[in-house]
Design an enzyme around this catalytic site. Structure first.
Site, PDB file in Angstrom:
ATOM      1  N   ASP A 180       0.766  -1.129   0.105  1.00  0.00           N
ATOM      2  CA  ASP A 180      -0.121   0.315  -0.009  1.00  0.00           C
ATOM      3  C   ASP A 180       0.867   1.231  -0.099  1.00  0.00           C
ATOM      4  OD1 ASP A 180      -2.799   0.694  -0.276  1.00  0.00           O
ATOM      5  OD2 ASP A 180      -2.256   1.829   1.857  1.00  0.00           O
TER       6      ASP A 180
ATOM      7  N   ARG B 116       9.268   3.324  -3.208  1.00  0.00           N
ATOM      8  CA  ARG B 116       8.986   1.766  -3.583  1.00  0.00           C
ATOM      9  C   ARG B 116      10.572   1.163  -3.583  1.00  0.00           C
ATOM     10  NH1 ARG B 116       5.943   2.481  -7.187  1.00  0.00           N
ATOM     11  NH2 ARG B 116       3.993   2.271  -5.687  1.00  0.00           N
TER      12      ARG B 116
HETATM   13  P1  ITT Z   1      -3.010  -2.272  -5.826  1.00  0.00           P
HETATM   14  O1  ITT Z   1      -3.627  -2.207  -4.526  1.00  0.00           O
HETATM   15  O2  ITT Z   1      -3.380  -3.355  -6.638  1.00  0.00           O
HETATM   16  O3  ITT Z   1      -1.467  -2.606  -5.467  1.00  0.00           O
HETATM   17  P2  ITT Z   1      -3.696   0.357  -6.163  1.00  0.00           P
HETATM   18  O4  ITT Z   1      -3.247   1.286  -7.593  1.00  0.00           O
HETATM   19  O5  ITT Z   1      -4.695   0.229  -5.526  1.00  0.00           O
HETATM   20  O6  ITT Z   1      -2.983  -0.869  -6.680  1.00  0.00           O
HETATM   21  P3  ITT Z   1      -2.381   1.551  -3.653  1.00  0.00           P
HETATM   22  O7  ITT Z   1      -3.790   1.257  -3.080  1.00  0.00           O
HETATM   23  O8  ITT Z   1      -1.293   1.549  -2.892  1.00  0.00           O
HETATM   24  O9  ITT Z   1      -2.278   0.733  -5.051  1.00  0.00           O
HETATM   25  O10 ITT Z   1      -2.836   3.103  -4.153  1.00  0.00           O
HETATM   26  C1  ITT Z   1      -1.696   4.043  -4.154  1.00  0.00           C
HETATM   27  C2  ITT Z   1      -2.239   5.063  -4.851  1.00  0.00           C
HETATM   28  O11 ITT Z   1      -1.126   6.108  -4.931  1.00  0.00           O
HETATM   29  C3  ITT Z   1      -2.696   4.897  -6.426  1.00  0.00           C
HETATM   30  O12 ITT Z   1      -3.442   6.035  -6.800  1.00  0.00           O
HETATM   31  C4  ITT Z   1      -1.326   4.909  -7.330  1.00  0.00           C
HETATM   32  O13 ITT Z   1      -1.459   5.324  -8.146  1.00  0.00           O
HETATM   33  C5  ITT Z   1      -0.631   6.243  -6.408  1.00  0.00           C
HETATM   34  N1  ITT Z   1       0.750   5.684  -6.008  1.00  0.00           N
HETATM   35  C6  ITT Z   1       1.398   4.814  -5.489  1.00  0.00           C
HETATM   36  N2  ITT Z   1       2.891   4.732  -5.971  1.00  0.00           N
HETATM   37  C7  ITT Z   1       2.770   5.449  -6.815  1.00  0.00           C
HETATM   38  C8  ITT Z   1       4.235   5.946  -7.471  1.00  0.00           C
HETATM   39  O14 ITT Z   1       5.243   5.343  -7.446  1.00  0.00           O
HETATM   40  N3  ITT Z   1       4.040   6.960  -8.324  1.00  0.00           N
HETATM   41  C9  ITT Z   1       2.882   7.405  -8.763  1.00  0.00           C
HETATM   42  N4  ITT Z   1       1.790   7.240  -7.964  1.00  0.00           N
HETATM   43  C10 ITT Z   1       1.849   6.345  -7.091  1.00  0.00           C
END
Ligand code: ITT
Length: 194
Positions: A70, A177
């Site tokens: 997350d 990450r």
């Molecule tokens: P999973 O749960 O399937 O892993 P998700 O996109 O729902 O995918 P998250 O719940 O962790 O993942 O949401 C994180 C939010 O933050 C999501 O809107 C991502 O696009 C954003 N995010 C996370 N890491 C990022 C990164 O390296 N660069 C840009 N945005 C990021």
């Protein structure tokens, strides 16, 4: 070669895992490889709780060691918003979310922000977590086409560009990450779990 399930539906995250963990002797298996279409509910009040719940949810589908994550953006002037709600605070795609954030930040001089990631590694009965974060600023407008999500509005002073203006290998040197992945990689190298 040992296999590891990277339990995310985010193509952007998956590419970064593949690129980073490519150096280890692991075969990356994705949810798509297993034909898993179910999406874990985002449950929990912290990045750690949500990541643990995702790992448990996806462990129903495979006996492989699992990594779930997350992550999100915390904006200082907005008291950590959107934080753990980064994925769900509004309907709409990434570019709509980015424009809404730019609008909320209109006229606010303090643009400090942090990207955070919590990775949970679940294997047999063992559950470990690895965290990473990177500091930056909310850009005045979205810039760049690489990466995903909030990358176009996350300006990295060290690189003098947004996360969407740097290449994947560059992002993998500095990102939230990458820092969490570095800790996971060092665990996997040291303990070589069965
Ligand atoms: P999973 O749960 O399937 O892993 P998700 O996109 O729902 O995918 P998250 O719940 O962790 O993942 O949401 C994180 C939010 O933050 C999501 O809107 C991502 O696009 C954003 N995010 C996370 N890491 C990022 C990164 O390296 N660069 C840009 N945005 C990021």
């Amino acid at each position: 070669m040992k296999k590891i399930l990277i339990a995310t539906h985010s193509e952007g995250k998956l590419q970064e895992y593949k690129s980073y963990l490519g150096q280890l002797n692991y075969e990356i298996v994705s949810l798509a490889d297993l034909g898993v279409k179910d999406v874990s509910p985002e449950e929990g009040d912290t990045f750690l709780e949500v990541a643990q719940n995702k790992a448990l949810f996806y462990s129903k589908f495979s006996k492989l060691p699992i990594v779930a994550e997350d992550s999100g953006l915390e904006i200082h002037a907005l008291h950590g918003f959107p934080g753990v709600l980064s994925d769900r605070w509004m309907e709409g795609d990434a570019s709509e979310k980015n424009l809404s954030i730019i609008k909320k930040m209109g006229g606010i001089p303090d643009r400090k922000a942090i990207f955070k990631a919590v990775l949970v590694y679940l294997h047999k009965k063992m559950c470990l977590s690895f965290e990473g974060q990177v500091s930056g600023e909310i850009a005045i407008k979205p810039e760049g086409v690489m990466g995903f999500g909030y990358d176009p509005i996350f300006y990295v002073p060290l690189k003098k560009r947004t996360m969407a203006q740097i290449t994947l290998p560059e992002k993998n040197q500095i990102s939230h990450r990458a820092q969490a992945l570095q800790k996971l990689a060092s665990y996997l190298r040291k303990y070589k779990p069965e």
